[in-house]
Design a protein around this motif. Structure first.
Motif, PDB file in Angstrom:
ATOM      1  N   LYS A  99      -4.788   5.932  -8.174  1.00 28.40           N
ATOM      2  CA  LYS A  99      -4.793   5.539  -9.575  1.00 28.40           C
ATOM      3  C   LYS A  99      -3.382   5.451 -10.155  1.00 28.40           C
ATOM      4  O   LYS A  99      -3.202   4.992 -11.276  1.00 28.40           O
ATOM      5  CB  LYS A  99      -5.627   6.525 -10.393  1.00 28.40           C
ATOM      6  N   SER A 100      -2.420   5.941  -9.402  1.00 32.94           N
ATOM      7  CA  SER A 100      -1.041   5.896  -9.908  1.00 32.94           C
ATOM      8  C   SER A 100      -0.100   5.352  -8.845  1.00 32.94           C
ATOM      9  O   SER A 100       0.279   4.185  -8.864  1.00 32.94           O
ATOM     10  CB  SER A 100      -0.605   7.293 -10.365  1.00 32.94           C
ATOM     11  N   ASP A 101       0.233   6.165  -7.857  1.00 29.56           N
ATOM     12  CA  ASP A 101       1.160   5.754  -6.812  1.00 29.56           C
ATOM     13  C   ASP A 101       1.036   6.754  -5.670  1.00 29.56           C
ATOM     14  O   ASP A 101       0.332   7.762  -5.780  1.00 29.56           O
ATOM     15  CB  ASP A 101       2.593   5.708  -7.341  1.00 29.56           C
ATOM     16  N   CYS A 102       1.704   6.482  -4.553  1.00 29.40           N
ATOM     17  CA  CYS A 102       1.637   7.409  -3.427  1.00 29.40           C
ATOM     18  C   CYS A 102       2.880   7.245  -2.546  1.00 29.40           C
ATOM     19  O   CYS A 102       3.723   6.379  -2.785  1.00 29.40           O
ATOM     20  CB  CYS A 102       0.363   7.195  -2.618  1.00 29.40           C
ATOM     21  N   ASP A 103       2.920   8.065  -1.499  1.00 33.70           N
ATOM     22  CA  ASP A 103       4.047   8.075  -0.564  1.00 33.70           C
ATOM     23  C   ASP A 103       4.088   6.762   0.221  1.00 33.70           C
ATOM     24  O   ASP A 103       3.060   6.202   0.607  1.00 33.70           O
ATOM     25  CB  ASP A 103       3.882   9.258   0.389  1.00 33.70           C
ATOM     26  N   PHE A 104       5.328   6.246   0.454  1.00 36.00           N
ATOM     27  CA  PHE A 104       5.499   5.059   1.303  1.00 36.00           C
ATOM     28  C   PHE A 104       4.900   5.286   2.688  1.00 36.00           C
ATOM     29  O   PHE A 104       4.341   4.377   3.296  1.00 36.00           O
ATOM     30  CB  PHE A 104       6.978   4.726   1.473  1.00 36.00           C
ATOM     31  N   THR A 105       4.989   6.497   3.178  1.00 33.73           N
ATOM     32  CA  THR A 105       4.655   6.765   4.577  1.00 33.73           C
ATOM     33  C   THR A 105       3.190   6.490   4.871  1.00 33.73           C
ATOM     34  O   THR A 105       2.855   5.893   5.890  1.00 33.73           O
ATOM     35  CB  THR A 105       5.007   8.224   4.935  1.00 33.73           C
ATOM     36  N   ILE A 106       2.294   6.937   3.996  1.00 33.15           N
ATOM     37  CA  ILE A 106       0.869   6.733   4.244  1.00 33.15           C
ATOM     38  C   ILE A 106       0.528   5.245   4.197  1.00 33.15           C
ATOM     39  O   ILE A 106      -0.314   4.766   4.957  1.00 33.15           O
ATOM     40  CB  ILE A 106       0.027   7.535   3.234  1.00 33.15           C
ATOM     41  N   LEU A 107       1.197   4.500   3.323  1.00 37.54           N
ATOM     42  CA  LEU A 107       0.995   3.049   3.263  1.00 37.54           C
ATOM     43  C   LEU A 107       1.453   2.400   4.562  1.00 37.54           C
ATOM     44  O   LEU A 107       0.747   1.566   5.145  1.00 37.54           O
ATOM     45  CB  LEU A 107       1.743   2.462   2.075  1.00 37.54           C
ATOM     46  N   GLY A 108       2.618   2.798   5.057  1.00 40.63           N
ATOM     47  CA  GLY A 108       3.132   2.221   6.296  1.00 40.63           C
ATOM     48  C   GLY A 108       2.255   2.559   7.487  1.00 40.63           C
ATOM     49  O   GLY A 108       2.016   1.712   8.355  1.00 40.63           O
ATOM     50  N   ASP A 109       1.746   3.832   7.585  1.00 48.14           N
ATOM     51  CA  ASP A 109       0.876   4.216   8.693  1.00 48.14           C
ATOM     52  C   ASP A 109      -0.427   3.423   8.675  1.00 48.14           C
ATOM     53  O   ASP A 109      -0.944   3.031   9.719  1.00 48.14           O
ATOM     54  CB  ASP A 109       0.578   5.715   8.628  1.00 48.14           C
ATOM     55  N   ALA A 110      -0.962   3.193   7.472  1.00 49.14           N
ATOM     56  CA  ALA A 110      -2.198   2.424   7.372  1.00 49.14           C
ATOM     57  C   ALA A 110      -2.005   1.008   7.912  1.00 49.14           C
ATOM     58  O   ALA A 110      -2.850   0.481   8.640  1.00 49.14           O
ATOM     59  CB  ALA A 110      -2.670   2.382   5.920  1.00 49.14           C
ATOM     60  N   LEU A 111      -0.866   0.386   7.596  1.00 50.21           N
ATOM     61  CA  LEU A 111      -0.599  -0.972   8.062  1.00 50.21           C
ATOM     62  C   LEU A 111      -0.277  -1.012   9.555  1.00 50.21           C
ATOM     63  O   LEU A 111      -0.443  -2.047  10.197  1.00 50.21           O
ATOM     64  CB  LEU A 111       0.567  -1.575   7.273  1.00 50.21           C
ATOM     65  N   THR A 112       0.133   0.122  10.099  1.00 52.28           N
ATOM     66  CA  THR A 112       0.545   0.167  11.504  1.00 52.28           C
ATOM     67  C   THR A 112      -0.596   0.524  12.434  1.00 52.28           C
ATOM     68  O   THR A 112      -0.711  -0.017  13.540  1.00 52.28           O
ATOM     69  CB  THR A 112       1.679   1.186  11.685  1.00 52.28           C
ATOM     70  N   PHE A 113      -1.479   1.432  12.014  1.00 48.61           N
ATOM     71  CA  PHE A 113      -2.501   1.981  12.916  1.00 48.61           C
ATOM     72  C   PHE A 113      -3.858   1.294  12.822  1.00 48.61           C
ATOM     73  O   PHE A 113      -4.714   1.523  13.672  1.00 48.61           O
ATOM     74  CB  PHE A 113      -2.688   3.487  12.637  1.00 48.61           C
ATOM     75  N   PHE A 114      -4.092   0.454  11.818  1.00 50.99           N
ATOM     76  CA  PHE A 114      -5.428  -0.109  11.600  1.00 50.99           C
ATOM     77  C   PHE A 114      -5.347  -1.633  11.485  1.00 50.99           C
ATOM     78  O   PHE A 114      -4.362  -2.179  10.999  1.00 50.99           O
ATOM     79  CB  PHE A 114      -6.061   0.474  10.332  1.00 50.99           C
ATOM     80  N   SER A 115      -6.420  -2.288  11.929  1.00 48.74           N
ATOM     81  CA  SER A 115      -6.459  -3.755  11.881  1.00 48.74           C
ATOM     82  C   SER A 115      -6.965  -4.274  10.538  1.00 48.74           C
ATOM     83  O   SER A 115      -6.637  -5.395  10.137  1.00 48.74           O
ATOM     84  CB  SER A 115      -7.345  -4.296  13.006  1.00 48.74           C
ATOM     85  N   GLU A 116      -7.779  -3.470   9.834  1.00 40.77           N
ATOM     86  CA  GLU A 116      -8.269  -3.878   8.514  1.00 40.77           C
ATOM     87  C   GLU A 116      -7.886  -2.802   7.514  1.00 40.77           C
ATOM     88  O   GLU A 116      -8.217  -1.626   7.686  1.00 40.77           O
ATOM     89  CB  GLU A 116      -9.786  -4.067   8.521  1.00 40.77           C
ATOM     90  N   VAL A 117      -7.183  -3.201   6.465  1.00 39.15           N
ATOM     91  CA  VAL A 117      -6.684  -2.263   5.470  1.00 39.15           C
ATOM     92  C   VAL A 117      -7.043  -2.770   4.077  1.00 39.15           C
ATOM     93  O   VAL A 117      -6.840  -3.946   3.756  1.00 39.15           O
ATOM     94  CB  VAL A 117      -5.160  -2.083   5.587  1.00 39.15           C
ATOM     95  N   LYS A 118      -7.570  -1.839   3.265  1.00 39.04           N
ATOM     96  CA  LYS A 118      -7.836  -2.145   1.856  1.00 39.04           C
ATOM     97  C   LYS A 118      -7.028  -1.182   1.009  1.00 39.04           C
ATOM     98  O   LYS A 118      -7.131   0.039   1.153  1.00 39.04           O
ATOM     99  CB  LYS A 118      -9.324  -1.998   1.543  1.00 39.04           C
ATOM    100  N   LEU A 119      -6.199  -1.719   0.091  1.00 39.46           N
ATOM    101  CA  LEU A 119      -5.339  -0.928  -0.771  1.00 39.46           C
ATOM    102  C   LEU A 119      -5.797  -1.114  -2.208  1.00 39.46           C
ATOM    103  O   LEU A 119      -5.780  -2.238  -2.733  1.00 39.46           O
ATOM    104  CB  LEU A 119      -3.883  -1.352  -0.610  1.00 39.46           C
ATOM    105  N   ASP A 120      -6.208  -0.010  -2.833  1.00 41.39           N
ATOM    106  CA  ASP A 120      -6.793  -0.059  -4.168  1.00 41.39           C
ATOM    107  C   ASP A 120      -5.864   0.653  -5.157  1.00 41.39           C
ATOM    108  O   ASP A 120      -5.567   1.838  -5.008  1.00 41.39           O
ATOM    109  CB  ASP A 120      -8.163   0.620  -4.151  1.00 41.39           C
ATOM    110  N   GLY A 121      -5.386  -0.086  -6.181  1.00 38.01           N
ATOM    111  CA  GLY A 121      -4.609   0.503  -7.253  1.00 38.01           C
ATOM    112  C   GLY A 121      -3.112   0.548  -7.025  1.00 38.01           C
ATOM    113  O   GLY A 121      -2.395   1.217  -7.764  1.00 38.01           O
TER     114      GLY A 121
END
Length: 805
Positions: free
Chosen positions: A201-223
């Motif tokens: 609902k606000s913001d988060c760490d760059f690292t978790i965003l980067g890991d999601a894009l690196t380890f998974f083929s389908e990613v949904k980013l909300d907010g």
């Protein structure tokens, strides 16, 4: 909306729309107890309960015996409570439990969820928004071999937190994070899921965003915000994701274009934005000419600033180097032409605000230049826009040489041109023109190559003979128009499927069968059928008597009679009439044969009983009486005559009689003395208390003449019939014609019933006055009528009950 989200929404909607317990004839019970101020699980639940919603209550704990009686339970929602503890054996009696929502409670540790050992069939588990500090999952999560959707949140996410689910193969894994969430890089490596959803609902760490894009083929980013997205993506040299979905994104235009430019050169093949908001439209990057991106999707995008370069926005959309481009439910009013030949194959611009100028660009002196760089487009959807002119729209797409399917439904399209004015792409096969404002003229502006045409929900009533001939058309959908009969296939010789559901068919003929040799499916359901003899011929299509190769769709359930009332609601398959009532020859034979036999019998009896002799004698007597009456020499005597005329009319013509006829003839002054003619009017001069027939007879006798106001309503009145008979009797008695006929409206003789034979005779042998509609001719009408009524009668002052004096 994800599949699991849709299932949750559907079940919740079903629970919310049902009462607490259903009737006993149902095989299961669905219980909805949300927001009931409960502090514990009710103990009265039925053993057949399958779905239970206890959300938004005050339940603090789930005990061992809370669900012992609900052995069929598969759906349980206890979110938004204050649950702090759950007994390890609480679900020992619910082996079929598949859905469990424990979100928004006060559970303290993910290591203490021992009850999961009793739920091996769970496919959905939501433990988000509890009071978890660490994300470390206990060994009990390894028991969830069928789990498909897992949703979690905690303050700290560390390495090896997900070791217990490393053997699970999830369809969706959701993490709810915030700016306070502490994430250690690489912690998601033990999660095996087809899709990961990171929601904030606000913001988060760059690292978790980067890991999601690196380890998974389908990613949904909300907010997420656009600036953080662009920075997070740019920091990763390796990106594994192929399907990237962004929801509720707030960004500036330059950050959005920067992010998209990075994605174009990455592994992402499918990029989508849902509910995208741009709060700053300062110029950004231009779109690259090449990419690995296959589809680009935007839904519900908006711009919060007022002044910006719209051309910049439109160019960014149409120049996207993708095969499938979708921009829907977004208030764009125009789309420009690509700067170079585009590779777009599927273009969906539904539910926007586009006009007929779409895809065009302005030239000198107001000339519109058609777009010639969209020649790869095969599927185009412009559904739900502000399109109004079909001819102009055909010009916009005429250079799309590869176009095969075009959807123009849910617009305001019309066509007012001549046949052949429209120019379409040469290979278009499917055209959808449903939910527009077309009338019969739409058949003058159609591509000749189409094989499928949809025209539902328009205002078409008939197909004229001068329409374009569509040799290739195989499917024609005319659902919810206003056809009164099944159209023939003269212009569509190869038509195979014709849909006429919800039209105005009443007694359709079978003329179309002869012109539709290739027709296989006909849908004429949900029409207002009039069940008569002609309809029986149409219903034979359902069998093999007329067209063995034709199938009547939705037969018999959606075919019923609407008229007459005796057959209303009856299925057409159960409707039948006797053969004699539907055959004119058989009916005539049935009537004529007995009638001829009766005539022969009567003639024989009359001959045997000397009938001709008696009839001859009666005729001779009648002639003798008539000669005696005519030969009597009696002069006209006005003694006892009070009125110049008695008026006979139908009540439906009372307005004309009381408003024009009587005032024009009487010319009454303020003292009640009439200087003109005296007219006997039943409302004023009949004696109260006397029978109507006696009043009529008295007034006719005291009137020198009788005026009959003739109309179609006159010949339907019984009292007018009596008045005519009495007046005719007076005519015979006084030996002069006392009857004046005033024709208020045309009254052909064939409309006069047989009982008015005297009136027919009068109209055929005497002149009658016709009421002229032209005001100039009415003066002569009143002069002629007064002249016909004029006579010197004794002076007379009006009194009540005049006919009885």
């Amino acid at each position: 909306m994800d599949t699991m989200d849709f299932i949750i929404w559907a079940v919740s909607l079903l629970l919310g729309s049902l009462p607490c317990s259903l009737s006993s004839d149902m095989s299961t019970i669905i219980v909805y107890l949300s927001s009931n101020n409960l502090s514990s699980v009710p103990d009265w639940l039925s053993s057949s309960t399958e779905a239970l919603d206890l959300s938004h209550n005050h339940i603090q704990a789930l005990g061992k015996e809370d669900f012992h009686q609900t052995s069929s339970l598969w759906f349980l929602n206890v979110s938004y409570n204050v649950i702090q503890s759950i007994d390890p054996k609480v679900f020992h009696s619910t082996p079929h439990l598949e859905f469990l929502d424990l979100s928004h409670n006060k559970l303290h540790s993910l290591l203490g969820q021992s009850y999961l050992w009793m739920t091996p069939n769970l496919t959905y588990l939501d433990l988000s928004f509890n009071e978890f500090v660490n994300m470390t999952l206990g060994d009990e999560f390894s028991n969830l071999g069928k789990l498909e959707d897992l949703r979690l949140s905690a303050e700290v996410i560390q390495d090896k937190d997900f070791m217990s689910i490393s053997s699970l193969h999830l369809n969706s894994f959701t993490l709810y994070v915030s700016v306070q969430t502490r994430y250690k890089g690489g912690s998601l490596t033990n999660v095996v899921s087809k899709k990961i959803i990171i929601s904030t609902k606000s913001d988060c760490d760059f690292t978790i965003l980067g890991d999601a894009l690196t380890f998974f083929s389908e990613v949904k980013l909300d907010g997420f915000k656009g600036q953080r997205l662009a920075a997070g993506v740019s920091q990763r040299s390796i990106i594994k994701v192929t399907h990237l979905e962004l929801v509720n994104t707030l960004t500036a235009w330059k950050h959005l274009t920067s992010f998209v430019d990075i994605i174009l050169s990455s592994s992402v093949k499918h990029l989508s934005f849902d509910m995208l908001t741009c709060d700053d439209m300062k110029p950004g990057r231009t779109v690259g000419r090449s990419s690995n991106l296959e589809s680009f999707y935007i839904r519900q995008a908006s711009v919060t600033v007022f002044l910006f370069s719209q051309e910049m926005l439109y160019d960014f959309i149409i120049n996207m180097p993708v095969r499938n481009l979708t921009v829907v439910q977004t208030p764009i009013i125009h789309v420009t032409c690509p700067q170079s030949p585009s590779r777009i194959h599927t273009l969906d611009l539904s539910d926007c605000a586009l006009s007929e100028r779409v895809f065009s660009r302005g030239g000198g002196s107001g000339v519109v230049i058609e777009c010639n760089t969209l020649q790869s487009v095969e599927i185009l959807s412009l559904k739900g826009n502000n399109l109004q002119d079909l001819k102009q729209l055909s010009n916009r797409v005429q250079l799309m040489s590869s176009l095969r399917s075009l959807d123009l439904s849910q617009n305001k399209l019309l066509y007012h041109g001549e046949p052949g004015d429209c120019v379409w792409p040469s290979n278009i096969l499917h055209l959808n023109l449903s939910s527009n404002s077309f009338d019969n003229s739409v058949f003058h502006c159609l591509p000749k190559t189409i094989i499928s045409l949809e025209l539902q929900d328009n205002d078409i009533t008939v197909m004229k003979t001068d329409i374009l001939k569509l040799e290739s058309l195989q499917i024609l959908d005319l659902t919810n128009n206003r056809f009164h009969d099944v159209p023939d296939c003269t212009a569509f010789p190869n038509l195979q499927r014709l849909l006429l559901r919800g039209n105005s068919l009443q007694s359709p003929s079978l003329d179309f069968v002869r012109t539709c040799p290739a027709l296989q499916d006909l849908d004429a359901s949900n029409n207002s059928f009039i069940c008569t003899c002609s309809l029986q011929e149409f219903t034979s299509i359902a069998g093999e008597t007329v067209a063995a190769q034709m199938k009547l769709l939705h037969w018999p359930g959606d075919y019923s009679c609407s008229y007459p009332d005796t057959w209303r609601g009856t299925l057409l398959k159960n409707f039948s009439l006797p053969a004699i009532s539907c055959s004119a020859g058989l009916l005539a034979t049935t009537i004529m044969v007995p009638a001829a036999a009766l005539v022969i019998v009567v003639a024989v009896l009359c001959h045997q009983l000397d009938g001709p002799w008696y009839m001859g004698m009666i005729c001779q007597w009648a002639r003798a009486k008539k000669r005696g009456i005519l030969n009597r020499d009696r002069p006209e005597d006005l003694q006892g005559i009070v009125f110049h005329a008695f008026v006979s009319y139908s009540q439906r013509n009372a307005e004309w009689v009381k408003g024009q006829l009587i005032p024009k003839l009487e010319e009454e002054d303020t003292e009640g003395i009439r200087h003109g003619l005296r007219v006997c009017h039943h409302e004023r001069d009949f004696i109260p208390g006397k029978p109507i027939t006696e009043n009529i007879l008295l007034c006719v006798e005291k009137s020198r003449r009788c005026i009959f106001v003739l109309s179609s309503d006159f010949v339907r009145s019984e009292w007018c019939h009596y008045e005519l008979c009495f007046a005719n009797h007076q005519r015979v008695t006084r030996r002069f014609d006392s009857v004046i006929l005033v024709l208020l409206e045309p009254l052909p003789l064939y409309l006069i019933p047989s009982k008015y034979y005297q009136l027919k005779d009068m109209m055929s042998r005497r002149t009658y006055l016709e009421w002229p509609r032209e005001r100039a001719k009415q003066v002569l009408f009143w002069a002629n009528l007064r002249a016909a009524l004029q006579a010197d009668l004794p002076p007379w002052r009006r009194n009540y009950g005049s006919c009885g004096r």
